[in-house]
Design an enzyme around this catalytic site. Sequence first.
Site, PDB file in Angstrom:
ATOM      1  N   GLU A 291       1.155  -1.400  -0.134  1.00  0.00           N
ATOM      2  CA  GLU A 291       0.579   0.285  -0.201  1.00  0.00           C
ATOM      3  C   GLU A 291       0.529   1.579  -0.262  1.00  0.00           C
ATOM      4  O   GLU A 291       0.525   2.076   1.225  1.00  0.00           O
ATOM      5  CB  GLU A 291      -1.144  -0.290   1.179  1.00  0.00           C
ATOM      6  CG  GLU A 291      -0.328   0.003   2.446  1.00  0.00           C
ATOM      7  CD  GLU A 291       0.425  -1.090   2.818  1.00  0.00           C
ATOM      8  OE1 GLU A 291       0.305  -1.916   2.665  1.00  0.00           O
ATOM      9  OE2 GLU A 291       0.688  -1.623   4.531  1.00  0.00           O
ATOM     10  N   HIS A 315      -8.580  -4.174  -0.944  1.00  0.00           N
ATOM     11  CA  HIS A 315      -7.232  -3.852   0.128  1.00  0.00           C
ATOM     12  C   HIS A 315      -6.048  -3.452   0.397  1.00  0.00           C
ATOM     13  O   HIS A 315      -5.801  -2.206   1.356  1.00  0.00           O
ATOM     14  CB  HIS A 315      -6.456  -6.072   0.537  1.00  0.00           C
ATOM     15  CG  HIS A 315      -5.990  -5.654   1.657  1.00  0.00           C
ATOM     16  ND1 HIS A 315      -6.350  -6.754   2.842  1.00  0.00           N
ATOM     17  CD2 HIS A 315      -4.541  -5.587   1.676  1.00  0.00           C
ATOM     18  CE1 HIS A 315      -5.483  -6.260   3.548  1.00  0.00           C
ATOM     19  NE2 HIS A 315      -4.299  -5.944   2.693  1.00  0.00           N
ATOM     20  N   GLU A 316      -5.677  -2.856  -1.045  1.00  0.00           N
ATOM     21  CA  GLU A 316      -4.460  -1.897  -0.281  1.00  0.00           C
ATOM     22  C   GLU A 316      -5.068  -0.293  -0.448  1.00  0.00           C
ATOM     23  O   GLU A 316      -4.105   0.444   0.272  1.00  0.00           O
ATOM     24  CB  GLU A 316      -3.039  -1.740  -2.147  1.00  0.00           C
ATOM     25  CG  GLU A 316      -2.899  -3.365  -2.224  1.00  0.00           C
ATOM     26  CD  GLU A 316      -2.238  -3.991  -1.054  1.00  0.00           C
ATOM     27  OE1 GLU A 316      -1.744  -3.331   0.354  1.00  0.00           O
ATOM     28  OE2 GLU A 316      -2.230  -5.068  -0.478  1.00  0.00           O
ATOM     29  N   HIS A 319      -5.681   0.241   2.937  1.00  0.00           N
ATOM     30  CA  HIS A 319      -5.379   1.241   3.531  1.00  0.00           C
ATOM     31  C   HIS A 319      -4.470   2.453   2.900  1.00  0.00           C
ATOM     32  O   HIS A 319      -3.799   2.625   4.823  1.00  0.00           O
ATOM     33  CB  HIS A 319      -3.733   0.570   2.766  1.00  0.00           C
ATOM     34  CG  HIS A 319      -3.237  -0.991   3.933  1.00  0.00           C
ATOM     35  ND1 HIS A 319      -3.135  -1.504   5.082  1.00  0.00           N
ATOM     36  CD2 HIS A 319      -2.793  -2.588   3.266  1.00  0.00           C
ATOM     37  CE1 HIS A 319      -2.845  -2.923   5.717  1.00  0.00           C
ATOM     38  NE2 HIS A 319      -2.471  -3.354   4.303  1.00  0.00           N
ATOM     39  N   GLU A 338      -3.855  -4.777   9.454  1.00  0.00           N
ATOM     40  CA  GLU A 338      -4.398  -5.368   8.216  1.00  0.00           C
ATOM     41  C   GLU A 338      -5.975  -5.801   8.512  1.00  0.00           C
ATOM     42  O   GLU A 338      -6.462  -6.339   7.838  1.00  0.00           O
ATOM     43  CB  GLU A 338      -3.135  -6.872   8.540  1.00  0.00           C
ATOM     44  CG  GLU A 338      -1.940  -6.613   8.054  1.00  0.00           C
ATOM     45  CD  GLU A 338      -2.010  -5.777   6.321  1.00  0.00           C
ATOM     46  OE1 GLU A 338      -2.587  -5.837   5.879  1.00  0.00           O
ATOM     47  OE2 GLU A 338      -0.743  -5.354   5.831  1.00  0.00           O
ATOM     48  N   ASP A 397       7.860  -9.478  10.553  1.00  0.00           N
ATOM     49  CA  ASP A 397       7.551 -10.324   9.082  1.00  0.00           C
ATOM     50  C   ASP A 397       6.572 -11.496   9.865  1.00  0.00           C
ATOM     51  O   ASP A 397       5.871 -12.161   8.836  1.00  0.00           O
ATOM     52  CB  ASP A 397       9.306 -11.074   8.258  1.00  0.00           C
ATOM     53  CG  ASP A 397       8.521 -10.679   6.821  1.00  0.00           C
ATOM     54  OD1 ASP A 397       7.755  -9.676   6.251  1.00  0.00           O
ATOM     55  OD2 ASP A 397       9.389 -11.377   6.122  1.00  0.00           O
ATOM     56  N   TYR A 405      -4.412 -10.166   9.635  1.00  0.00           N
ATOM     57  CA  TYR A 405      -5.805 -10.066   9.060  1.00  0.00           C
ATOM     58  C   TYR A 405      -6.648 -10.357   9.651  1.00  0.00           C
ATOM     59  O   TYR A 405      -7.580 -10.099   9.511  1.00  0.00           O
ATOM     60  CB  TYR A 405      -5.324 -11.193   7.970  1.00  0.00           C
ATOM     61  CG  TYR A 405      -3.693 -10.188   7.144  1.00  0.00           C
ATOM     62  CD1 TYR A 405      -2.395 -10.296   7.952  1.00  0.00           C
ATOM     63  CD2 TYR A 405      -4.197  -9.388   6.372  1.00  0.00           C
ATOM     64  CE1 TYR A 405      -1.615 -10.034   7.018  1.00  0.00           C
ATOM     65  CE2 TYR A 405      -3.350  -8.969   5.289  1.00  0.00           C
ATOM     66  CZ  TYR A 405      -1.391  -9.206   6.003  1.00  0.00           C
ATOM     67  OH  TYR A 405      -0.870  -8.842   4.978  1.00  0.00           O
TER      68      TYR A 405
HETATM   69  N1  BES Z   1       1.359  -4.020   3.786  1.00  0.00           N
HETATM   70  C1  BES Z   1       0.789  -6.055   3.751  1.00  0.00           C
HETATM   71  C2  BES Z   1       1.723  -6.405   2.728  1.00  0.00           C
HETATM   72  C3  BES Z   1       3.223  -6.803   3.637  1.00  0.00           C
HETATM   73  C4  BES Z   1       2.737  -6.818   5.287  1.00  0.00           C
HETATM   74  C5  BES Z   1       4.370  -6.742   3.839  1.00  0.00           C
HETATM   75  C6  BES Z   1       3.798  -7.108   5.702  1.00  0.00           C
HETATM   76  C7  BES Z   1       5.402  -6.389   4.447  1.00  0.00           C
HETATM   77  C8  BES Z   1       5.080  -7.121   6.041  1.00  0.00           C
HETATM   78  C9  BES Z   1      -0.380  -5.757   2.254  1.00  0.00           C
HETATM   79  O1  BES Z   1      -1.472  -4.671   2.286  1.00  0.00           O
HETATM   80  C10 BES Z   1      -1.146  -7.021   2.422  1.00  0.00           C
HETATM   81  O2  BES Z   1      -1.442  -7.594   3.519  1.00  0.00           O
HETATM   82  N2  BES Z   1      -1.002  -7.252   0.762  1.00  0.00           N
HETATM   83  C11 BES Z   1      -1.813  -9.261   0.564  1.00  0.00           C
HETATM   84  C12 BES Z   1      -2.813  -9.198  -0.240  1.00  0.00           C
HETATM   85  C13 BES Z   1      -3.867  -8.663   0.778  1.00  0.00           C
HETATM   86  C14 BES Z   1      -5.003  -8.912  -0.238  1.00  0.00           C
HETATM   87  C15 BES Z   1      -4.198  -9.946   2.052  1.00  0.00           C
HETATM   88  C16 BES Z   1      -0.465 -10.109   0.121  1.00  0.00           C
HETATM   89  O3  BES Z   1       0.172  -9.412  -0.587  1.00  0.00           O
HETATM   90  O4  BES Z   1      -0.607 -11.012   0.013  1.00  0.00           O
HETATM   91 ZN    ZN Z   2      -2.534  -4.907   3.893  1.00  0.00          ZN
END
Ligand code: BES
Ligand code: ZN
Length: 622
Positions: A291, A315-316, A319, A338, A397, A405
């Site tokens: 995002e 989703h993005e 954010h 999340e 991470d 989520y």
């Molecule tokens: N911000 C996250 C991606 C992220 C989280 C990167 C923590 C590094 C550390 C992004 O918004 C996200 O949640 N992406 C998901 C998609 C979503 C529809 C659940 C993904 O990348 O799968």
């Molecule tokens: Zn996210």
Amino acid sequence: MRITCIIIVTLMILPWFSCTTTPESVPLAFISSVDPHSYSRPDEVSVYHIDLFLSVDFEKKSLYGLARIHYNIHKPGAALILDIGKGLEIEAIKDDSALEAVYRFGEEDDILGRSLEIEIEEHSGFVEVHYHTNQDAAALQWLAPEQTHGKNMPFLFTQSQAILARTWIPLQDSPSVRFTYDARIVVPGGMLALMSAQNPVQKNESGEYFFQMKQSIPSYLMALAVGDLTFKELGESTGVYAEPGMLEKAVYEFAETEKMLQVASGLYGDYAWDRYDILLLPPSFPFGGMENPRLTFVTPTILAGDRSLTSLVAHELAHAWSGNLVTNATWNDFWLNEGFTVYFEYRIIEALYGYDYAEMLASISMQDLLDEIEILTSSGQLEKSSLKGQWDGLDPDEGVSPIAYDKGYFFLLRLEALAGREAFDGFLKKYFADHAFLSIDTEYFIEYARRNLSIEWSDDFIDNWVYGQGLPDDIPVVSSNRFNAVDRELKNWLTGKKPNELETENWTSHEWQHFLRQMPDSIDAKDMRQLDEVYAFSESENAEVFFLWAMQAVKANYKIAFGPIETFLMQTGRRKFVLPLFREMKKHQHTAGLAEILYHKARPNYHYVTANAVDALFVIGS
Ligand code: BES
Ligand code: ZN
């Protein structure tokens, strides 16, 4: 001083900067403890603006230049402390009179990198950090032309979340610190540079680009991409950037983005970031989406050709409120980013495409959550199932899991059920407005919710949902009529109906995903082949469907799919697909050897965050 501040903050829920000495400082964060993933001490000296001057050298795979770091002092005499990640090499540090500054490094930690303590004058000002990055800078992925769609120019992109911004910019790498930025980026002629900022819409010959981010953002939203990129508008405030050969496909897929933006603003208040554009990345991008403000980064694996995977864009986009506007103060509070975003995403989908679509997404969330609880239970790690994370000393991470989520989402769904939708929407709208451009932690949120959402609160309720392990007894029940219909067809198939006799006419990719996920482990390669002959899953262009099929193919030793699996793993670097696939392959004798060979070949194509996660499955370097 620090202890007093913490007590005041926890007891009275006041911003920490109210304890500080400079009158001009405004509250930036509501946080009751220090961020365990940053060496910085923003309660003493905090960064509020960065001027970035960088050149991009594709030959050396290096960024070089300087960051001018503007700071405010809250504790006279304190040093400015920055986070420096692996791969970032300091050349010189100058103060605002261009004199050499006195500085020292702390000890290097594998996860956090090291601290850089810079002695500063007694008045607020800036320091200039001259530096370059080397090949260890984990945020950066440098792609050779062959790894792009056009195959004639290299590509660079960054991924800063969670704590990788410090590998390409010296800064206070904590989501509790916000700053504005300006940047001048120089790239080879013929390439376009883009950032999480006001962006150009076309290339210029000089390769020099200027950027401005006027709203204050946390460090994990710093982003840069450089490549052979073109732009096309989707609507008045929305557009898409992609390599020329991918642009039309992306325009088709993301055509509803402007509508999503309108729906989202209608739900929870004005969009704070002016434009909302999407950047389509090459397939090695390690996430589905990121995002980055004003410019969401997305994987091409959501280009299904039928717009069926665009809930990721919702989703993005969500954010832009939950995360970018109101930010988790530490990575232990990640669910605030999340969980809220998943809730908001499903509300956008419901408003645009109807309740039954949102129900399918909620059912998938429940399935993911149940699976995760089972994994944590059987591996004796149930302490990792509380919403409030405990990632101190660990890589944040690890917190990227269905707990933040989906358990986060169900907590909000529960609050919605208790308060009623109308009251809950009013609460959320006020929550975003009250905390715009602030970072908050879980404890603060709970206090705020207790004061502003009139439901029957109890300590037990909070303990069960926020601090407790496993799933609370009052977790909402979800069901999906469309998935129930899928379950019936699956049962029919398992009890003898032929694949071509199944009633699948109106199924979208979500129904197929459900079908594939519910297939029992007992099905064998022969069953797989029969299905494949009718539905051609091994050639599916839908990455979500193909991935689930591939997981089953590995389990069932269905060799016909192994070729396509290899192609997929060589090209796609999205961790959500790559990691489980390799894990599954390693688990079975019939694919363990293939996994070793394949990973060896594919690893150079992956971004650090994917390679780092998958490495744990293999013994790399021995
Ligand atoms: N911000 C996250 C991606 C992220 C989280 C990167 C923590 C590094 C550390 C992004 O918004 C996200 O949640 N992406 C998901 C998609 C979503 C529809 C659940 C993904 O990348 O799968
Ligand atoms: Zn996210």
